[in-house]
Design an enzyme around this catalytic site. Structure first.
Site, PDB file in Angstrom:
ATOM      1  N   SER A  16      49.276  36.405  52.858  1.00 48.50           N
ATOM      2  CA  SER A  16      47.883  36.009  52.642  1.00 48.50           C
ATOM      3  C   SER A  16      47.452  34.963  53.655  1.00 48.50           C
ATOM      4  O   SER A  16      46.287  34.576  53.685  1.00 48.50           O
ATOM      5  CB  SER A  16      47.702  35.469  51.223  1.00 48.50           C
ATOM      6  OG  SER A  16      48.656  34.484  50.959  1.00 48.50           O
TER       7      SER A  16
ATOM      8  N   HIS B 155      46.958  43.189  52.953  1.00 51.87           N
ATOM      9  CA  HIS B 155      46.845  42.099  51.973  1.00 51.87           C
ATOM     10  C   HIS B 155      46.212  42.625  50.692  1.00 51.87           C
ATOM     11  O   HIS B 155      45.014  42.932  50.673  1.00 51.87           O
ATOM     12  CB  HIS B 155      46.021  40.958  52.587  1.00 51.87           C
ATOM     13  CG  HIS B 155      45.936  39.754  51.729  1.00 51.87           C
ATOM     14  ND1 HIS B 155      44.895  38.872  51.780  1.00 51.87           N
ATOM     15  CD2 HIS B 155      46.775  39.275  50.774  1.00 51.87           C
ATOM     16  CE1 HIS B 155      45.092  37.914  50.898  1.00 51.87           C
ATOM     17  NE2 HIS B 155      46.222  38.146  50.271  1.00 51.87           N
TER      18      HIS B 155
ATOM     19  N   GLU C  86      42.814  44.323  52.141  1.00 52.63           N
ATOM     20  CA  GLU C  86      42.388  43.706  53.404  1.00 52.63           C
ATOM     21  C   GLU C  86      43.423  44.100  54.459  1.00 52.63           C
ATOM     22  O   GLU C  86      44.595  43.733  54.327  1.00 52.63           O
ATOM     23  CB  GLU C  86      42.380  42.189  53.177  1.00 52.63           C
ATOM     24  CG  GLU C  86      41.628  41.363  54.154  1.00 52.63           C
ATOM     25  CD  GLU C  86      41.542  39.894  53.719  1.00 52.63           C
ATOM     26  OE1 GLU C  86      40.484  39.298  53.902  1.00 52.63           O
ATOM     27  OE2 GLU C  86      42.536  39.322  53.204  1.00 52.63           O
TER      28      GLU C  86
ATOM     29  N   ASN D 235      40.651  34.635  52.080  1.00 56.22           N
ATOM     30  CA  ASN D 235      41.116  33.248  51.956  1.00 56.22           C
ATOM     31  C   ASN D 235      40.375  32.283  52.873  1.00 56.22           C
ATOM     32  O   ASN D 235      40.299  31.085  52.587  1.00 56.22           O
ATOM     33  CB  ASN D 235      42.630  33.154  52.162  1.00 56.22           C
ATOM     34  CG  ASN D 235      43.364  33.600  50.904  1.00 56.22           C
ATOM     35  OD1 ASN D 235      42.845  33.471  49.796  1.00 56.22           O
ATOM     36  ND2 ASN D 235      44.555  34.149  51.071  1.00 56.22           N
TER      37      ASN D 235
HETATM   38  N1  CAA Z   1      46.775  48.725  34.926  1.00 49.84           N
HETATM   39  C1  CAA Z   1      45.554  49.317  35.002  1.00 49.84           C
HETATM   40  N2  CAA Z   1      44.405  48.763  34.543  1.00 49.84           N
HETATM   41  C2  CAA Z   1      44.513  47.559  33.950  1.00 49.84           C
HETATM   42  C3  CAA Z   1      45.754  46.882  33.822  1.00 49.84           C
HETATM   43  C4  CAA Z   1      46.919  47.526  34.345  1.00 49.84           C
HETATM   44  N3  CAA Z   1      48.107  46.967  34.293  1.00 49.84           N
HETATM   45  N4  CAA Z   1      45.523  45.700  33.211  1.00 49.84           N
HETATM   46  C5  CAA Z   1      44.203  45.637  32.982  1.00 49.84           C
HETATM   47  N5  CAA Z   1      43.590  46.749  33.415  1.00 49.84           N
HETATM   48  C6  CAA Z   1      42.155  47.056  33.387  1.00 49.84           C
HETATM   49  C7  CAA Z   1      41.567  46.934  32.003  1.00 49.84           C
HETATM   50  O1  CAA Z   1      41.736  48.131  31.277  1.00 49.84           O
HETATM   51  C8  CAA Z   1      40.105  46.667  32.300  1.00 49.84           C
HETATM   52  O2  CAA Z   1      39.481  47.886  32.692  1.00 49.84           O
HETATM   53  P1  CAA Z   1      37.955  48.244  32.230  1.00 49.84           P
HETATM   54  O3  CAA Z   1      37.111  47.186  32.896  1.00 49.84           O
HETATM   55  O4  CAA Z   1      37.734  49.609  32.780  1.00 49.84           O
HETATM   56  O5  CAA Z   1      37.984  48.164  30.754  1.00 49.84           O
HETATM   57  C9  CAA Z   1      40.182  45.797  33.560  1.00 49.84           C
HETATM   58  O6  CAA Z   1      41.448  46.076  34.158  1.00 49.84           O
HETATM   59  C10 CAA Z   1      40.071  44.303  33.248  1.00 49.84           C
HETATM   60  O7  CAA Z   1      41.137  43.930  32.366  1.00 49.84           O
HETATM   61  P2  CAA Z   1      41.027  42.944  31.105  1.00 49.84           P
HETATM   62  O8  CAA Z   1      39.889  43.393  30.250  1.00 49.84           O
HETATM   63  O9  CAA Z   1      42.365  42.814  30.499  1.00 49.84           O
HETATM   64  O10 CAA Z   1      40.798  41.535  31.655  1.00 49.84           O
HETATM   65  P3  CAA Z   1      39.546  40.791  32.158  1.00 49.84           P
HETATM   66  O11 CAA Z   1      38.297  41.559  32.023  1.00 49.84           O
HETATM   67  O12 CAA Z   1      39.674  39.456  31.527  1.00 49.84           O
HETATM   68  O13 CAA Z   1      39.895  40.699  33.719  1.00 49.84           O
HETATM   69  C11 CAA Z   1      41.012  39.999  35.647  1.00 49.84           C
HETATM   70  C12 CAA Z   1      41.101  40.163  34.161  1.00 49.84           C
HETATM   71  C13 CAA Z   1      40.967  41.391  36.324  1.00 49.84           C
HETATM   72  C14 CAA Z   1      42.234  39.252  36.127  1.00 49.84           C
HETATM   73  C15 CAA Z   1      39.674  39.246  35.981  1.00 49.84           C
HETATM   74  O14 CAA Z   1      39.625  38.034  35.275  1.00 49.84           O
HETATM   75  C16 CAA Z   1      39.525  38.980  37.436  1.00 49.84           C
HETATM   76  O15 CAA Z   1      39.126  39.845  38.203  1.00 49.84           O
HETATM   77  N6  CAA Z   1      39.836  37.709  37.847  1.00 49.84           N
HETATM   78  C17 CAA Z   1      39.792  37.314  39.226  1.00 49.84           C
HETATM   79  C18 CAA Z   1      41.048  37.771  39.895  1.00 49.84           C
HETATM   80  C19 CAA Z   1      41.047  37.456  41.344  1.00 49.84           C
HETATM   81  O16 CAA Z   1      40.133  36.849  41.884  1.00 49.84           O
HETATM   82  N7  CAA Z   1      42.135  37.857  42.009  1.00 49.84           N
HETATM   83  C20 CAA Z   1      42.324  37.576  43.398  1.00 49.84           C
HETATM   84  C21 CAA Z   1      43.084  36.304  43.523  1.00 49.84           C
HETATM   85  S1  CAA Z   1      43.325  35.880  45.199  1.00 49.84           S
HETATM   86  C22 CAA Z   1      44.661  36.786  45.657  1.00 49.84           C
HETATM   87  O17 CAA Z   1      45.277  37.520  44.938  1.00 49.84           O
HETATM   88  C23 CAA Z   1      45.080  36.717  47.058  1.00 49.84           C
HETATM   89  C24 CAA Z   1      45.521  35.491  47.682  1.00 49.84           C
HETATM   90  O18 CAA Z   1      45.848  35.579  48.826  1.00 49.84           O
HETATM   91  C25 CAA Z   1      45.630  34.170  47.012  1.00 49.84           C
END
Ligand code: CAA
Length: 290
Positions: free
Chosen positions: A119, A140, A152, A190
């Site tokens: 990342s 990424h 990415e 990032n």
């Molecule tokens: N497999 C498939 N689908 C799944 C799953 C799995 N293991 N787990 C959850 N899902 C699906 C759910 O069924 C749901 O789908 P629908 O919208 O179609 O119903 C969807 O994913 C969302 O799941 P939840 O309802 O359980 O959870 P939520 O709505 O609270 O969302 C989250 C959880 C996706 C984490 C959300 O809070 C989110 O997008 N947060 C931000 C995450 C983010 O920004 N990530 C990037 C971080 S930065 C990074 O990674 C890189 C870096 O370099 C630091």
């Protein structure tokens, strides 16, 4: 070039997610971990995530079984001799990554592509220890990998356009939306995310508002799925600090300078969900998932 077999180095949080999405897309996947304990833990993570997907009716039981059938675990590098593409998802240390890339270069067929899920570290530098810098690319992914739709791609200074085309086709086959960035610290996401989350910590340090109100403001006022403190806990404070430090090192720009509170919290072991406490506290069940 038709991809059939994919290798993944590392089966941690990101590696296991990459294994899952590749196997779900129909690729045979070989994943390597440093020892059997880590490997079993990683494979269990894949199994748990697939069970969640099954429970939410995202996949059928048959698809889950077929996905698991396509995954092979190993503690060796030798099985990567069968792979068309190997994605490295090991720890964010350049020395470790260079060692992995040098080894992969010896084992993976000369036509194979080597990718890194880094990342923040330089793809060009990783490519420099191989004899195939044209075939080294950044891939990424975002956490949680099975849910986040973005991939990415990072083009190193010597990465060929043919490699970028193959990586794009591969990413699309995983049902990801592709964006392309040059090998600049932080790439796209990032580059913009780190100053934002560091500013949120500075706002908290300056007493602008409580962390709960800052999170609520961003979540409800800007429709982000999480506010910055919930996101920091989700990503891991140590990871955020590492990325910020790596970017500060390169840019020497105050926007990437980690605020003291972040550094103190990491030293205190308040790493977020994975340690049970960051800006918020997490019950046991959530800790074991992360
Ligand atoms: N497999 C498939 N689908 C799944 C799953 C799995 N293991 N787990 C959850 N899902 C699906 C759910 O069924 C749901 O789908 P629908 O919208 O179609 O119903 C969807 O994913 C969302 O799941 P939840 O309802 O359980 O959870 P939520 O709505 O609270 O969302 C989250 C959880 C996706 C984490 C959300 O809070 C989110 O997008 N947060 C931000 C995450 C983010 O920004 N990530 C990037 C971080 S930065 C990074 O990674 C890189 C870096 O370099 C630091």
């Amino acid at each position: 070039m038709a991809m059939k077999k994919v290798g993944v180095v590392g089966c941690g949080l990101m590696g296991s997610g990459i294994v899952e999405v590749c196997a779900r897309a129909g690729y045979k996947v070989t994943v390597r971990e440093v020892d059997d304990t880590q490997l079993q833990r990683g494979l269990q993570r894949v199994q748990d995530s697939l069970s969640t997907a099954l429970g939410r009716q995202k996949i059928t039981l048959e698809e889950m079984d077929a996905t698991l059938e396509r995954i092979n675990g190993t503690t060796q590098f030798a099985p990567f001799a069968e792979c068309d593409l190997v994605i490295e998802a090991a720890i964010e240390k350049m020395a470790v990554k260079k060692e992995i890339f040098a080894t992969l270069d010896q084992v993976v067929p000369a036509t194979g592509i080597l990718a890194s899920n880094t990342s923040s570290l330089s793809i060009t530098e990783m490519a420099s220890v191989t004899r195939r810098p044209k075939q080294v690319v950044g891939m990424h992914f975002f956490n949680p990998v099975p849910v986040m739709p973005l991939l990415e791609l990072v083009q190193g200074l010597l990465t060929s356009s043919e490699t970028m085309d193959v990586a794009t086709q591969f990413g699309k086959s995983l049902h990801k939306t592709i964006v392309v960035a040059k090998d600049n610290p932080g790439f796209i996401v990032n580059l913009l995310l780190i100053p934002y989350i560091l500013d949120a910590i500075r706002a908290l340090e300056n007493g602008v508002a409580t962390k709960e109100d800052i999170d609520a403001a961003i979540q409800l006022g800007l429709s982000h799925p999480m506010g910055p403190f919930a996101l920091l806990d989700f990503v891991g404070l140590d990871t955020a600090l590492f990325v910020a430090d790596a970017m500060y090192q390169e840019f020497r720009d105050i926007r990437y300078a980690a605020p003291p509170l972040l550094r103190r919290m990491v030293v205190a072991g308040l790493l977020g969900r994975k340690s049970g406490r960051g800006f918020y506290e997490y019950p046991r069940k959530e800790q074991s998932q992360k």
